[in-house]
Structure formats: structure tokens, C-alpha cells
Design a protein around this motif. Structure first.
Motif, mmCIF file in Angstrom:
data_model
loop_
_atom_site.group_PDB
_atom_site.id
_atom_site.type_symbol
_atom_site.label_atom_id
_atom_site.label_comp_id
_atom_site.label_asym_id
_atom_site.label_seq_id
_atom_site.Cartn_x
_atom_site.Cartn_y
_atom_site.Cartn_z
ATOM 1 N N THR B 136 40.508 43.960 33.324
ATOM 2 C CA THR B 136 39.600 43.117 33.971
ATOM 3 C C THR B 136 38.315 42.912 32.894
ATOM 4 O OG1 THR B 136 40.262 43.371 36.183
ATOM 5 C CG2 THR B 136 37.984 42.349 35.826
ATOM 6 N N VAL B 169 36.231 37.453 34.667
ATOM 7 C CA VAL B 169 34.960 37.255 35.802
ATOM 8 C C VAL B 169 34.066 36.616 34.916
ATOM 9 C CG1 VAL B 169 33.585 38.172 37.532
ATOM 10 C CG2 VAL B 169 35.809 39.254 37.038
ATOM 11 N N ALA B 353 33.779 47.755 38.969
ATOM 12 C CA ALA B 353 34.265 46.645 39.632
ATOM 13 C C ALA B 353 33.218 46.194 40.767
ATOM 14 C CB ALA B 353 35.250 47.233 40.737
ATOM 15 N N ARG B 358 34.198 42.976 43.032
ATOM 16 C CA ARG B 358 35.274 43.407 43.214
ATOM 17 C C ARG B 358 35.847 44.674 43.580
ATOM 18 N NH1 ARG B 358 38.641 38.938 39.444
ATOM 19 N NH2 ARG B 358 36.986 37.124 39.939
ATOM 20 N N LEU B 361 38.909 45.271 45.538
ATOM 21 C CA LEU B 361 40.239 44.570 45.192
ATOM 22 C C LEU B 361 40.759 45.573 44.052
ATOM 23 C CD1 LEU B 361 41.862 42.329 45.476
ATOM 24 C CD2 LEU B 361 40.496 41.231 43.647
#
Lengths: 407, 407
Positions: B136, B169, B353, B358, B361
């Protein structure tokens, strides 16, 4: 006959001239055959003789001499990752050593490791170095510290020389530290080194160089002189681990004995610069050791301005520099030793070759040199050094043979 | 249903608890299905329900949550490698900027680059990050600095979200610097940001967060407050580039506005620590920027001891941190921010995160979390962090799907 072409920048890296003079050629081409470089120049000046060579398109990339890591402790048992965490938590080196850690634990693990285990581990490390564009590696003994285990380490290097493509340059470092069982009778160990190990290693041609770690906690200057003079008499080239933790006069000894290199040098003085320059001794900087130990970096600018050639190597070992990533060492040399990318490139090619006495054979992309060639996925050396990637190496040619080709 | 087993160490990395509490399980196993983790625990405690899952032997390796790079400037035109060499040679940032270099040159190059060129370049960078185990990536605009080009950068991210496996993101950083054409009328640019760009970006859902660079030479605290309050009113999450070059009070503003993160913080004060802790704002440390700029590193110990969660990210950008190598950033955080490997791991997983909202998640290997999993070729995190290799990542699973598998 093979031809590299479509090269945005090629650095010939002649060993002579200033450290910054890398012999850059834009829009270059290079021809090799039977492991030797035949011709290097502008692509549009390629002589007719070479028009039939098998062409390889470099895609506008950077081409440099195969990198040379001129200071490693490649063969060792075990690792010491837990000490890394302990040091961050504030434990001192002495506390760690008292609990059985430190270099003594690597000596123990190396003695307990079989020849095959050591060889397989070192082979894995070499494979990763080759993938990064490294084609020659100096490798020291020094974790055996007794007759059988020093020979075992050097035999690992001899076997690996036969089994994998990189050139290895073995160095005997029996004088790394005083082995634990000899702390009360240092002279007996030095006698073992000079009277038994050195002659046997010479007889079997297991090492080209003899190195000695002169520092507080290791060998004194007078012990070092004795060991290195014995090695010199037997025909070994000389190297010294000098002025790392304390200033002892070891760099001056390196100059006095005509050593090819003085290595570490974090505590070198301005006076020593001139001595090394006059002796033509290479200063081998080890920026990853400074990085991992959070120690001072070498005064590379002072050395270069005094006329000393400064090499850059990894110092790969399981304690103070647990990485064989030469491009990372080169980046740290740029950032923390104020060396330009050009100076660092020469430090890891032709000057590194000089530090292992092979400057007429490898380290430069010039006609007659061995075809050790690294192709970097960058348009020039500045971009390569600054944009740090896992591995920017696009291809490696070792002694004329493609080893990795991701072009 | 898939099963990872023969895991020497698995770090669950729960977002709560102390920074050092990584929820380590030795001899572990993990089960996932349809992109979700079903079960994590000791291999010998695997419930019968999962006995039929397809097994994958991890070979005694380390398993961690997919890494999260929570601060990057992923999309930009050009590079600035030549400035790197100039800085080493002693040119100042102001001299370089006066000669057309610096961030203004990246703005120019980004404006001049087509959508396709920018997308392809960013895609290449993402591919290398994925290979390192990153699953991510937060990515900021901020090199367009006008209506069309800020939108263009965010559209690149939207397109890449569809075309490659990593989760992106996107963060709007129109308030990066004052664009050259607005230096004499700052308020007009701020009005463009608040009245035109932010509403349009919200309408098209092109960014989740709004960031502002508050510093000398960038935005003032009161300008930042205005921009961020407008963003908050529209429903954006807030981030601040704070206290990097000078202490301005930006960290305090981050706490006041309830920003998810305050980033950089090289010049943060002890007073600010408590404000961030009370607000639950994550401190995002960027050790590669300190490394490349030879600047101070963040006071991570002070922050952690004050109860602030400290993330570690790359700051990938073409000027101050031209590297997307998150494991190198993590190593520098160990060495220069006195963070242990465990603390750094949480900083690049669950705490990262949290810095992008997030944390329920991704970032943890717990039942119910997305199956973003990285397998590292090391027996534990200490060894991984200390033995720096080109790429120690052996395999990556993103949202339940194998992306790289070198097991």
C-alpha cells in the motif's frame, strides 16, 4: 567478438589521474573478445574491423567497469542480528561481549561450521554481489584464529574460485584479534602465524595478501610490523586494518612497509595523509562500518587532496557491517565522505583494483583489460548514485561472459 | 482457502499497544480466503476446519504484514541527479535553485510531462516497491501547483489504482509550495485551492486526504489552518508536513485540527510530543530525507515515550529523498532514530496504516484483515533489519493474490 552499443555514458575509469577523472564517453561503444576488451570509444567512431561483432543494445544505459569490493570478511559462521537490536536498546559492546557476543561469537561459530556450510553461505553472498554488478571480491580469513580454521577459511575461498564466476582475492588475516586461548601468551600466537601459517599458506598459494588489524584491543604496531615483515619476506602483498578505533601509527607503518592499502582510517591524522600519498598506498574507506557503528566517516576529502587514492568497499562481516551491498556503501561515501559520484565510482573500480594489486588487469574499461563490465539502468553516474534502488544493475559481463542479463 | 506454514516468526502487528509490541508468534501458520485473513496462530494449533487449505511452505522464514509506505510523492516529472553531485561539490540549495534547479524544476517537468509519461514512470516505481514487499502506498500531488496539473497527478493515481495491484491512497498536496506565478498573490492561490480544487477533487473522489506543507518558504500556520479547515469541511482527512526545516507550530496545528498525521518533524519540540499524543496524531518519520539532506533525524524516542505512534516512510521524491526503498528507510530508522527493529516494523505496517486511516483494514495479520502479506528471507526481524540486502523479500501476497513468489 561482441559489441556493446547505445550507451549513454561509459566510464573507462583509468587508474591514473585524479580521483574524479573517470574518462567519461557519451554515446559510447565497447568491443570484447575472449574475455578481453579490444576497443572502447564513441559509437560513431567504431572502426570497420569491429563492424561484424555481435551487437548488444544497452538501451541508452550507463556502462562501467565491473565493481570491485576490495575489503570483505566473506567467510564466517553464524550471524549476530540480535546484537544489533541490543545495541539500539543501549547495551554497550563490552556488555554484549561479556554475554558471549561480539567477534568471539563469530570465531566460535566459524570454528564450529563445516567447510561445506561455510562455502555454501559464502557462495550465496557472492551470488547477490554479482547480481549487483560486483565482479571481483577481496576476502579475508580471520575468524578461525587457529591453524586448522584459518586454513579452512582460505580453502573455502580456493574452492569458490573454482565453482563460481567472480574473481576472489584471498587475504590472510590470522592477525585479526588475539584468539581467546592466547590472550596470556600473545607471542606464541604470533609465532604460529609467522612460522607455521604464513609459510604453509604461501606454499599452497592460499592467499595473495597478508593483513593485520592494528588497534587497541587487537595488535600493536610492533606486533604488526613483525607479522607483516615476515609476510613480506615470504612474498605476500601487505594490507593493514589501520586507525579504526584509535590512532596507533598503523597508517604510518603501512607507508613504511609499502603496503598496497591501509583500510578503515576513521582516526587518521593529516600527517598520515602525506605518508600514504608518498608511499602510493591506497586508503580503503568502509562507509557501511561507519553507518552501522554510528562512527565517524573517513576524511576522504583530506586524503584525496593530499594525493591519496581512496577506495570504497563494504567491509562485509557479521558484526560491524552486515551487508555486501556495494552500491549502498558508494551512496554513503557520497553523502558522508563528501565524495562525488565520479570519485566514488573510481574508488569502487580502478582504485579498488589498485588496492588488490590488479590495476593493470581489471577495474578499467580500456583495450587490453579483462572484459568485466557492468551495465547500470541509469543514464549517468549521478542519477545512478542518487536514485537508490534495490538493484539498478541491468547486466553483468564477467571475463567476457554474460552472467546476468536483464537488458 | 490457502495456508502459509513453516514460519519461523510471524509478526501480527496489532495497531494498539506499545510501539514495540508486534505480537510475535514463532512456528506460526496463517490461513486466508477471498482476500481476507481467517486465522493466525501456532502451526501446531491449526484448527481442523483449515486442514484442507492449500499449503504453502515458507521454509522457516519471517512473515509480516504487507509493508505500507505512508508518505510518498510518487508522481513527478524528471529527476534531479545532477543537483545531487552539485550539493556534494558544495553548491548551496539557493545557488541550485537560482540556476533553475530545486523543486521548481520538478514542477516545470511535471507540468510538461503528459499523463501517460507520468503514469508509466510511477507504475515502474510501484512495481519496484511491490517487489520489496510494499503493498500500500500513500501518494501525494503537489508538483502541478495549478488546476490542470494537480488534477492530472491525481488522475494518474486513479488510473494506476485500476491497473496494478497495490492499494494507492491519494493525498492532495496543492499546498506544497506557493507556485512561482503566485508569489506576489498568495491569497489568490489559496482561494484556488479552497474554492475550486478541493471541491472538484472531492466531487470526483480523487483524494482521501488533504496535506499542507507548513514551513519557512512554504505556507504559514494561518494559511495552513485556512486550507485544512476548508478540506475538513468537505470531508477530507488531514495531514501536515510539519516542523521540517523550522519550528512553526505546525505540529500543534495538526493536533488542534485532529489530523491523522504530522509528517517530517525534524524540528519538533518536547511540548509538541504531548499535543500529538493527546490528539492521537501519528508522527510520520522520513529517515531517508534526513539521510539524503544530511539533516537531523526525528526524535523518535521522545515521541514514543510520550505515547505518540511513530510511522516510517520513504518520502520518495526527486529532490530530498530519491528512493522508494522502504527497508532502507527502516534500517536508517533503527540506526539513526534509535528505534528497535520491532518498533520500526510496526511503524511501517499497522502504525503506517493508522497514518492513512486504514488501521482496521490493513497493516496487521489478524483475522478479518485484508490478506496483504510479505514473506521475508530471514528467520526473524532482527536479522532482516541488520543484514541489508538488495531485496530480502521472498514473496508478496496482495489482497489474497500472490504477486511475487520466490519461495
Amino acid at each position: 567478438m561482441d559489441l556493446l552499443h547505445n550507451i549513454s555514458q561509459l566510464a573507462t575509469c583509468p587508474v591514473n589521474g585524479k580521483q574524479e577523472e573517470i574518462g567519461s564517453i557519451s554515446d559510447a561503444a565497447l568491443v570484447w573478445e575472449f574475455g578481453k576488451i579490444l576497443w572502447v570509444g564513441k559509437e560513431n567512431a567504431l572502426p570497420d574491423t569491429y563492424r561484424d561483432a555481435l551487437p548488444h543494445d544497452c538501451g541508452g544505459r550507463l556502462v562501467i567497469p565491473g565493481l570491485i569490493d576490495c575489503h570483505t570478511h566473506l567467510c564466517f559462521g553464524g550471524w549476530r542480528g540480535n546484537e544489533f537490536a541490543q545495541r539500539i536498546e543501549g547495551k554497550s559492546y563490552l556488555e554484549i561481549a561479556a554475554a558471549g557476543g561480539g567477534i568471539a561469537s563469530t570465531v566460535k561459530a566459524t570454528r564450529e561450521s563445516s567447510f561445506d556450510v561455510l562455502k555454501q553461505k559464502a557462495a550465496g553472498l557472492l551470488e547477490e554481489m554479482l547480481a549487483l554488478g560486483v565482479t571481483t571480491v577481496e576476502c579475508k580469513s580471520g575468524y578461525g584464529l587457529d591453524y586448522d580454521n584459518e586454513i579452512k577459511q582460505l580453502e573455502v575461498y580456493a574452492a569458490l574460485q573454482q565453482e563460481q564466476p567472480l574473481d576472489l582475492v584471498p587475504t590472510f588475516l590470522g592477525a585479526h584479534i588475539i584468539p581467546p586461548e592466547f590472550t596470556e601468551r600473545r607471542d606464541d600466537y604470533i609465532e604460529l602465524l609467522t612460522n607455521k601459517l604464513l609459510p604453509e599458506i604461501k606454499r599452497r598459494e592460499l592467499a595473495e595478501f597478508c593483513d593485520c588489524y592494528i588497534d587497541e584491543g587487537a595488535y600493536t604496531v610492533s606486533e604488526g610490523r613483525k607479522i607483516l615483515q615476515a609476510a613480506h619476506a615470504l612474498g605476500f602483498g601487505l594490507k593493514i586494518h589501520a586507525e579504526q578505533l584509535t590512532h596507533t601509527g598503523a597508517a604510518s607503518l603501512a607507508a613504511e612497509l609499502g603496503a598496497v592499502s591501509a583500510e578503515h582510517l576513521e582516526r587518521i591524522t593529516v600527517k598520515d595523509h602525506k605518508l600514504l600519498a608518498d608511499a602510493g598506498t591506497v586508503a580503503v574507506s568502509l562507509p557501511l562500518a561507519s553507518m552501522y557503528l554510528k562512527d565517524d566517516y573517513i576524511d576522504a576529502r583530506g586524503l584525496i587532496e593530499a594525493g591519496v587514492a581512496v577506495a570504497v568497499a563494504t567491509d562485509l562481516n557479521p558484526g560491524s557491517s552486515p551487508s555486501g551491498h556495494l552500491p549502498l556503501a558508494m551512496l554513503q561515501a557520497c553523502l558522508n565522505q563528501a565524495m562525488t559520484p565520479a570519485e566514488v565510482l573510481k574508488g569502487a573500480t580502478s582504485i579498488a583494483a589498485k588496492a588488490i594489486g590488479r590495476e593493470n588487469l581489471i577495474g578499467s574499461l580500456l583495450a587490453g583489460y579483462q572484459a568485466d563490465i557492468t551495465i547500470i539502468d541509469a543514464k549517468d553516474i549521478n542519477h545512478w548514485m542518487y536514485h537508490f534502488r534495490a538493484n539498478a544493475c541491468a547486466a553483468v559481463i564477467k571475463n567476457g561472459v554474460w552472467q546476468h542479463n536483464r537488458l
